[in-house]
Design a protein around this motif. Structure first.
Motif, PDB file in Angstrom:
ATOM      1  N   PHE A   1       0.567  -0.935  -0.064  1.00  0.00           N
ATOM      2  CA  PHE A   1       0.096   0.205   0.137  1.00  0.00           C
ATOM      3  C   PHE A   1       1.121   1.475   0.249  1.00  0.00           C
ATOM      4  N   LYS A   2       1.755   1.546  -0.956  1.00  0.00           N
ATOM      5  CA  LYS A   2       2.371   2.643  -0.562  1.00  0.00           C
ATOM      6  C   LYS A   2       2.020   3.536  -1.956  1.00  0.00           C
TER       7      LYS A   2
ATOM      8  N   PRO B   1      -1.081  20.704   4.642  1.00  0.00           N
ATOM      9  CA  PRO B   1      -2.210  20.532   4.376  1.00  0.00           C
ATOM     10  C   PRO B   1      -1.860  19.284   3.170  1.00  0.00           C
ATOM     11  N   ILE B   2      -2.668  18.085   3.341  1.00  0.00           N
ATOM     12  CA  ILE B   2      -2.301  16.694   2.453  1.00  0.00           C
ATOM     13  C   ILE B   2      -3.238  15.493   1.861  1.00  0.00           C
ATOM     14  N   LEU B   3      -3.307  15.306   0.597  1.00  0.00           N
ATOM     15  CA  LEU B   3      -4.347  15.199   0.516  1.00  0.00           C
ATOM     16  C   LEU B   3      -4.528  13.562   1.445  1.00  0.00           C
ATOM     17  N   SER B   4      -6.427  12.994   1.723  1.00  0.00           N
ATOM     18  CA  SER B   4      -6.207  11.646   2.226  1.00  0.00           C
ATOM     19  C   SER B   4      -7.184  10.898   1.011  1.00  0.00           C
TER      20      SER B   4
ATOM     21  N   VAL C   1     -11.800  10.721  12.076  1.00  0.00           N
ATOM     22  CA  VAL C   1     -12.559  11.267  11.193  1.00  0.00           C
ATOM     23  C   VAL C   1     -12.563  11.059   9.730  1.00  0.00           C
ATOM     24  N   THR C   2     -11.493  11.645   9.074  1.00  0.00           N
ATOM     25  CA  THR C   2     -11.084  11.243   7.591  1.00  0.00           C
ATOM     26  C   THR C   2     -11.463   9.804   7.745  1.00  0.00           C
ATOM     27  N   SER C   3     -11.004   8.824   8.188  1.00  0.00           N
ATOM     28  CA  SER C   3     -10.923   7.452   8.111  1.00  0.00           C
ATOM     29  C   SER C   3     -12.374   6.833   8.170  1.00  0.00           C
ATOM     30  N   VAL C   4     -12.517   7.676   9.424  1.00  0.00           N
ATOM     31  CA  VAL C   4     -14.831   7.423   9.530  1.00  0.00           C
ATOM     32  C   VAL C   4     -15.179   7.392   8.132  1.00  0.00           C
TER      33      VAL C   4
ATOM     34  N   ARG D   1      -2.775   4.456   4.745  1.00  0.00           N
ATOM     35  CA  ARG D   1      -3.273   5.737   4.312  1.00  0.00           C
ATOM     36  C   ARG D   1      -2.833   6.432   5.543  1.00  0.00           C
ATOM     37  N   GLU D   2      -4.053   6.308   6.751  1.00  0.00           N
ATOM     38  CA  GLU D   2      -5.019   7.708   7.026  1.00  0.00           C
ATOM     39  C   GLU D   2      -3.999   7.671   8.965  1.00  0.00           C
ATOM     40  N   TRP D   3      -3.423   5.718   8.949  1.00  0.00           N
ATOM     41  CA  TRP D   3      -3.227   6.153  10.203  1.00  0.00           C
ATOM     42  C   TRP D   3      -1.297   5.702  10.346  1.00  0.00           C
ATOM     43  N   LEU D   4      -1.293   4.195   9.653  1.00  0.00           N
ATOM     44  CA  LEU D   4      -0.153   3.986  10.194  1.00  0.00           C
ATOM     45  C   LEU D   4       1.501   5.367   8.614  1.00  0.00           C
ATOM     46  N   GLN D   5       0.966   5.303   7.999  1.00  0.00           N
ATOM     47  CA  GLN D   5       1.865   6.399   6.893  1.00  0.00           C
ATOM     48  C   GLN D   5       1.389   7.953   7.233  1.00  0.00           C
TER      49      GLN D   5
END
Length: 568
Positions: free
Chosen positions: A133-134, A191-194, A351-354, A375-379
């Motif tokens: 998942f790079k 600010p970064i793309l989610s 919030v962004t994950s859910v 993406r949202e937690w580890l990286q």
């Protein structure tokens, strides 16, 4: 340091084991560098292998002099998976030796001494979970466009220590602008793309701006945000803090984006203050919840009162409510959204994950959920090592300890409960993710950020959890037989009456789940059999159609021959 130096009594016979749903067992206790092993010579009796890393609290109780058994006492092991195990030891000296050994081994601070670095899988690694998942893979379609690019400005983690080395940024933004924006944001989290929705609306995340009590501006930061929006378009800044808490942060040099400098953006506050501030309140709520679940002596009314007063389901409700707001802005209004709290970690990532689980059907698949967590937690630098060092039982808690990831899993469980056919995986996968995030033989959740994991060479010296879960035999056990792919967004009810306690997690060591699991398996088998029957019928229908076509072809050929004979 050698593990042998920490183990005073490596083996002890005659230990009475008390564990949930089993009668007491006369067992032999063995303490290794990473496991506590309890076994009996009887073939039909359970054997327990307990990772020291899973122990949250070690308690000892010495038998009093007036006791029928004046020697020895009990050791109570309270685990991060919420299980409680009791070991009765007849000799006081042995009791102290075991207690001291377990106290030392369950509190190792050096990650390189943990079990993932010593674990060697007994199966063939079919795919490397660390490379699945790079960012280059996950955002391949976007990167092929003219709008986004991969920036390596943070390759040495100096611009933002908690972000990854490869970052997806607008193609119109150069690295100098990123560096300037990072200096304007807490912890460098610019600010970064989610996520990019199907309609083109974009979800961003960051930390709070640093205003230094003077409303200073950053034209670079404004440029990044405005590059997301077209001319004469608006965006939303969803601040996960209440207005009052954001003002408190402003008094300390933080705060919110000045309206005059971000004219295309409208700000909305959502009061997830206790999650955003990471002040220990959420862990205290979780502790109260578990205490209530473990108390089997109180009446039903009192238990419900304790459940409500824990406020755990309120945190879940508020988190899901905020995520729904973000999802509605993206999907219903087609408007881009920036989410941030204080540090851009707990409430922001939650919030962004859910919101993505609500909007993106891919996140409701096994691999999609794994990719989302990457993406949202580890990286994104969620500090698992700090947050999960202690859990609800420990007497030594820090403000850095917080079960935000569990809140995320509980939100998914609520969605799963309301939309049971829209998820490829069962809730059992969520339970496994909860456990592995706190203790594991795999290295996926070690460290606090990508820089930490690179430093201790996680990808080269440990096995990925994803490599294990994606093995065909394991994957099969995670699949939901009721799954029917749903390509649309799922909009949950966020009314209080719609939220349920996650019994399979919080009550699994209190109420025996065997009958429930058997019933669920029976239902799942019936559904699977029905699916198999429908598949068989579909195949038979196709075969029948093919036979009919062949029959018609033969008849047509016979008619042609007869016509040829008659005309000849």
């Amino acid at each position: 340091m050698e593990f042998a130096e920490l183990i005073i009594t490596p083996k002890l016979d005659g230990v009475i084991l008390h564990s949930p749903f089993h009668d007491p067992v006369d067992a032999t206790l063995c303490i290794t560098g990473h496991h506590l092993i309890l076994s009996s010579r009887k073939d039909d009796v359970q054997e327990i292998w307990l990772l020291h890393q899973s122990i949250d609290l070690v308690e000892k109780k010495i038998n009093g002099t007036n006791s029928n058994n004046p020697n020895g006492g009990s050791i109570i092991l309270k685990c991060k998976d919420l299980r409680i195990i009791q070991l009765d030891i007849g000799n006081t000296e042995d009791l102290y030796n075991v207690y001291l050994s377990l106290e030392r081994l369950s509190n190792l601070e050096n990650p390189s001494l943990l079990y993932p670095f010593f674990y060697r899988p007994m199966y063939t690694i079919l795919e490397d979970g660390y490379t699945l998942f790079k960012p280059e893979i996950e955002f391949a379609k976007l990167l092929a466009s003219e709008e986004w690019r991969i920036s390596n400005v943070n390759k040495d983690y100096s611009i933002c220590p908690s972000y990854g080395a490869a970052l997806v940024v607008p193609k119109s933004i150069d690295d100098d602008t990123i560096i300037a924006s990072a200096s304007f944001r807490e912890g460098g989290r610019f600010p970064i793309l989610s996520y990019r929705h199907d309609n083109g609306a974009v979800l961003l995340r960051s930390s709070q701006p640093l205003l230094n009590n003077s409303n200073r501006r950053s034209r670079s930061d404004e440029k990044i945000l405005n590059s997301i929006l077209g001319p004469n378009t608006k965006g939303y800044i969803i601040d996960t803090r209440s207005t009052s808490y954001a003002n408190q942060c402003k008094a300390k040099g933080g705060g919110t984006e000045p309206d005059g400098n971000y004219t295309q953006w409208r700000r909305i506050h959502k009061g997830l203050d206790k999650i955003s501030s990471c002040n220990g309140a959420v862990l205290e709520s979780f502790t109260k919840l578990v205490d209530a679940c473990n108390d089997t002596s109180c009446s039903a009314d009192k238990w419900i009162s304790r459940l409500e007063s824990s406020n755990w389901l309120t945190y879940v409700q508020n988190s899901l409510n905020a995520a729904c707001l973000v999802a509605q802005c993206l999907d219903q209004e087609g408007v881009s959204v920036l989410v941030h709290g204080t540090n851009g970690l707990d409430s922001t990532i939650l919030v962004t994950s859910v919101a993505q689980v609500i909007l993106n059907p891919d996140c409701r698949t096994v691999r999609g959920l794994q990719a989302l967590i990457e993406r949202e937690w580890l990286q994104a630098g969620y500090p698992f090592q700090l947050r999960h060092a202690r859990s609800c039982y420990s007497n030594i808690k820090s403000k850095q300890n917080q079960p935000t990831f569990l809140l995320f899993l509980d939100c998914i469980q609520q969605l799963h409960h309301q939309f049971p056919c829209s998820f490829e995986f069962t809730a059992n996968m969520l339970v496994q993710l909860f456990e592995h995030s706190y203790f594991s033989q795999f290295g996926t959740f070690l460290g606090n950020c990508e820089a930490d994991r690179e430093k201790i060479k996680i990808s080269k010296t440990t096995t990925s959890l994803w490599s294990y879960l994606n093995r065909p035999d394991i994957l099969t056990s995670l699949l939901n037989p009721m799954y029917e792919p749903n390509k649309t967004a799922i909009w949950p009810s966020v009314a209080s009456v719609s939220f349920v306690l996650w019994n399979d997690l919080y009550l699994r060591w209190v109420i025996d789940q065997t009958y429930h699991k058997k019933t669920l398996n029976t239902i799942q088998n019936l559904i699977q059999n029905d699916k198999n029957l429908r598949t068989t019928v579909t195949k038979l229908r196709k075969q029948l159609v093919d036979l009919q076509k062949e029959w018609d072809s033969l008849n047509l050929r016979d008619e042609t021959i007869e016509n040829d004979i008659e005309s000849g």
